[in-house]
Motif scaffolding. Structure first.
Motif, PDB file in Angstrom:
ATOM      1  N   ASN A 121       0.816  -1.218   0.000  1.00 40.70           N
ATOM      2  CA  ASN A 121       0.000   0.000   0.000  1.00 40.70           C
ATOM      3  C   ASN A 121       0.850   1.268   0.000  1.00 40.70           C
ATOM      4  N   PHE A 122       2.120   1.137   0.422  1.00 39.31           N
ATOM      5  CA  PHE A 122       2.967   2.317   0.535  1.00 39.31           C
ATOM      6  C   PHE A 122       3.626   2.649  -0.812  1.00 39.31           C
ATOM      7  N   HIS A 123       4.032   3.916  -0.944  1.00 37.47           N
ATOM      8  CA  HIS A 123       4.650   4.385  -2.183  1.00 37.47           C
ATOM      9  C   HIS A 123       5.828   3.488  -2.578  1.00 37.47           C
ATOM     10  N   SER A 124       6.657   3.148  -1.608  1.00 36.16           N
ATOM     11  CA  SER A 124       7.766   2.201  -1.779  1.00 36.16           C
ATOM     12  C   SER A 124       8.275   1.867  -0.380  1.00 36.16           C
ATOM     13  N   TYR A 125       9.284   1.021  -0.297  1.00 32.34           N
ATOM     14  CA  TYR A 125       9.824   0.710   1.028  1.00 32.34           C
ATOM     15  C   TYR A 125      11.298   0.343   0.946  1.00 32.34           C
ATOM     16  N   VAL A 126      11.953   0.437   2.095  1.00 26.63           N
ATOM     17  CA  VAL A 126      13.350   0.021   2.245  1.00 26.63           C
ATOM     18  C   VAL A 126      13.415  -0.962   3.397  1.00 26.63           C
ATOM     19  N   GLU A 127      13.952  -2.140   3.154  1.00 30.98           N
ATOM     20  CA  GLU A 127      14.156  -3.165   4.190  1.00 30.98           C
ATOM     21  C   GLU A 127      15.641  -3.233   4.473  1.00 30.98           C
ATOM     22  N   ILE A 128      16.026  -3.069   5.751  1.00 36.39           N
ATOM     23  CA  ILE A 128      17.448  -2.940   6.073  1.00 36.39           C
ATOM     24  C   ILE A 128      17.758  -3.664   7.385  1.00 36.39           C
ATOM     25  N   GLY A 129      19.046  -3.930   7.637  1.00 34.64           N
ATOM     26  CA  GLY A 129      19.441  -4.858   8.689  1.00 34.64           C
ATOM     27  C   GLY A 129      19.304  -4.421  10.127  1.00 34.64           C
ATOM     28  N   THR A 130      19.691  -3.189  10.475  1.00 42.84           N
ATOM     29  CA  THR A 130      19.733  -2.800  11.877  1.00 42.84           C
ATOM     30  C   THR A 130      18.818  -1.616  12.158  1.00 42.84           C
ATOM     31  N   ILE A 131      18.452  -1.475  13.419  1.00 42.62           N
ATOM     32  CA  ILE A 131      17.567  -0.376  13.800  1.00 42.62           C
ATOM     33  C   ILE A 131      18.276   0.963  13.662  1.00 42.62           C
ATOM     34  N   ASN A 132      19.595   1.006  13.875  1.00 37.10           N
ATOM     35  CA  ASN A 132      20.341   2.251  13.709  1.00 37.10           C
ATOM     36  C   ASN A 132      20.375   2.687  12.252  1.00 37.10           C
ATOM     37  N   ALA A 133      20.454   1.708  11.340  1.00 31.78           N
ATOM     38  CA  ALA A 133      20.411   2.030   9.916  1.00 31.78           C
ATOM     39  C   ALA A 133      19.036   2.581   9.535  1.00 31.78           C
ATOM     40  N   VAL A 134      17.989   2.015  10.131  1.00 33.12           N
ATOM     41  CA  VAL A 134      16.629   2.522   9.897  1.00 33.12           C
ATOM     42  C   VAL A 134      16.545   3.985  10.338  1.00 33.12           C
ATOM     43  N   LYS A 135      17.030   4.277  11.539  1.00 32.63           N
ATOM     44  CA  LYS A 135      16.975   5.640  12.067  1.00 32.63           C
ATOM     45  C   LYS A 135      17.730   6.621  11.176  1.00 32.63           C
ATOM     46  N   LYS A 136      18.904   6.222  10.701  1.00 28.47           N
ATOM     47  CA  LYS A 136      19.709   7.126   9.871  1.00 28.47           C
ATOM     48  C   LYS A 136      19.013   7.442   8.556  1.00 28.47           C
ATOM     49  N   LEU A 137      18.376   6.448   7.956  1.00 32.44           N
ATOM     50  CA  LEU A 137      17.657   6.697   6.708  1.00 32.44           C
ATOM     51  C   LEU A 137      16.469   7.626   6.941  1.00 32.44           C
ATOM     52  N   VAL A 138      15.788   7.441   8.067  1.00 32.31           N
ATOM     53  CA  VAL A 138      14.660   8.323   8.378  1.00 32.31           C
ATOM     54  C   VAL A 138      15.169   9.748   8.604  1.00 32.31           C
ATOM     55  N   MET A 139      16.276   9.915   9.319  1.00 32.72           N
ATOM     56  CA  MET A 139      16.843  11.245   9.552  1.00 32.72           C
ATOM     57  C   MET A 139      17.281  11.909   8.243  1.00 32.72           C
ATOM     58  N   GLU A 140      17.634  11.086   7.245  1.00 32.81           N
ATOM     59  CA  GLU A 140      18.007  11.613   5.928  1.00 32.81           C
ATOM     60  C   GLU A 140      16.780  11.946   5.088  1.00 32.81           C
ATOM     61  N   ASN A 141      15.604  11.828   5.671  1.00 30.60           N
ATOM     62  CA  ASN A 141      14.336  12.138   5.005  1.00 30.60           C
ATOM     63  C   ASN A 141      14.074  11.221   3.804  1.00 30.60           C
ATOM     64  N   ILE A 142      14.496   9.947   3.962  1.00 29.02           N
ATOM     65  CA  ILE A 142      14.244   8.958   2.907  1.00 29.02           C
ATOM     66  C   ILE A 142      12.841   8.380   3.037  1.00 29.02           C
ATOM     67  N   GLY A 143      12.293   8.382   4.243  1.00 31.86           N
ATOM     68  CA  GLY A 143      10.963   7.823   4.444  1.00 31.86           C
ATOM     69  C   GLY A 143      10.555   7.897   5.904  1.00 31.86           C
ATOM     70  N   ILE A 144       9.535   7.122   6.262  1.00 32.93           N
ATOM     71  CA  ILE A 144       9.001   7.091   7.629  1.00 32.93           C
ATOM     72  C   ILE A 144       9.208   5.689   8.210  1.00 32.93           C
ATOM     73  N   SER A 145       9.041   5.566   9.523  1.00 36.92           N
ATOM     74  CA  SER A 145       9.216   4.248  10.143  1.00 36.92           C
ATOM     75  C   SER A 145       8.417   4.159  11.430  1.00 36.92           C
ATOM     76  N   PHE A 146       8.079   2.915  11.800  1.00 34.00           N
ATOM     77  CA  PHE A 146       7.453   2.621  13.102  1.00 34.00           C
ATOM     78  C   PHE A 146       8.516   2.011  13.997  1.00 34.00           C
ATOM     79  N   ILE A 147       8.803   2.667  15.124  1.00 29.96           N
ATOM     80  CA  ILE A 147       9.903   2.262  16.000  1.00 29.96           C
ATOM     81  C   ILE A 147       9.464   2.393  17.453  1.00 29.96           C
ATOM     82  N   TYR A 148       9.980   1.507  18.320  1.00 30.48           N
ATOM     83  CA  TYR A 148       9.721   1.637  19.749  1.00 30.48           C
ATOM     84  C   TYR A 148      10.174   3.018  20.231  1.00 30.48           C
TER      85      TYR A 148
END
Length: 295
Positions: free
Chosen positions: A216-243
């Protein structure tokens, strides 16, 4: 060292097949049967039964013995390392934790623990929730922090905290700080941890609860670590659901922003767990006390 008969019993508990158990232990099938019969005679009770489809099941007394034997197996592996350690060497706390907590919250707990017990050694192992329970049973770790269900028949556990999942984005994202309907997120790229992780399972649970899927989403990125997820979000690449505990510092310092979703709520309980009736219970309780003081 775990008694061979109990080792056979635990293997049969896992395989539910006499032939497979014999192959795994490199013994004959009659030997497997003899070991189980010996235990049933010794404990004066049936440990297994077959259902109408000839599937093997544990009796209630069999489940009780399994819990006892799992603790013995775990403690045996841990105590072996202590026995082999050089004289006067300080004991070691072997702690496991889900990766998301291990990369953010748990280091603060360890720091406080070492301030209180400066001569203590600590080894931290990161893994997924179900994996941690397996490590407990195998004696690779003596306690863990997990959001998996820990049956009271096998584990001692105490809830540490309950944490919500939040939707986050870069401060430059169009939805930063806004309140939206869940469907409005579909116009953006979703970033998440790889499959077979607890973070991924948590995400899929959230999506299914809101009648959503990855497509349903425009696109997605699947990646290995939670820190990598955070960095991509901070780079304004997309959004994420995180604790929340993973991103709270970022939310406080403004490197991430929350997206507020109408009618959305997702909370998970994290527990501190160890093998029931373990020899290492007193040491585990010392660390648990420190964890509570940090929280």
């Amino acid at each position: 060292m775990l008694d061979l008969k109990l080792a056979t019993f635990l293997s049969l508990c896992e395989t539910r097949n006499y032939t497979q158990t014999a192959s795994l232990l490199n013994i004959t099938q009659p030997a497997v049967s003899q070991h189980i019969k010996y235990l049933e005679k010794y404990y004066k009770t049936k440990l297994f039964y077959y259902d109408e489809k000839r599937r093997l099941h544990l009796t209630e007394k069999g489940k009780l013995l399994r819990s006892f034997a799992q603790t013995i197996r775990s403690d045996s592996a841990l105590i072996l390392e202590e026995m082999m350690a050089p004289p006067k060497e300080n004991s070691e706390l072997k702690l496991g934790t889900v990766t998301t907590a291990g990369e953010s919250l748990v280091p603060h707990m360890i720091a406080e623990y070492l301030k209180k017990y400066p001569n203590q050694k600590v080894s931290l192992y990161l893994g997924e929730a179900d994996e941690l329970l397996t490590w407990l049973q195998e004696g690779r770790i003596q306690c863990c922090i997990t959001d998996a269900y820990c049956p009271s028949s096998t584990y001692e556990s105490e809830e540490l905290f309950e944490m919500e999942t939040v939707c986050v984005c870069s401060p430059q994202h169009p939805l930063a700080g806004h309140t939206v309907d869940f469907q409005e997120l579909n116009d953006y790229r979703l970033i998440f941890r790889e499959n077979d992780t607890n973070s991924h399972r948590n995400l899929m649970h959230i999506l299914h609860e809101h009648n959503q899927e990855l497509g349903n989403f425009h696109s997605y990125v699947e990646i290995g670590t939670i820190n990598a997820v955070k960095k991509l979000v901070m780079e304004n690449i997309g959004i994420s659901f995180i604790y929340r505990f993973v991103v709270q510092e970022n939310l406080d310092n403004g490197t991430l922003e929350q997206i507020y979703i109408r009618g959305f709520s997702s909370r998970n309980a994290f527990s501190f767990a160890w093998m029931k009736d373990s020899f290492f219970t007193s040491g585990n309780l010392k660390f648990l006390k420190v964890c509570k003081s940090v929280l």
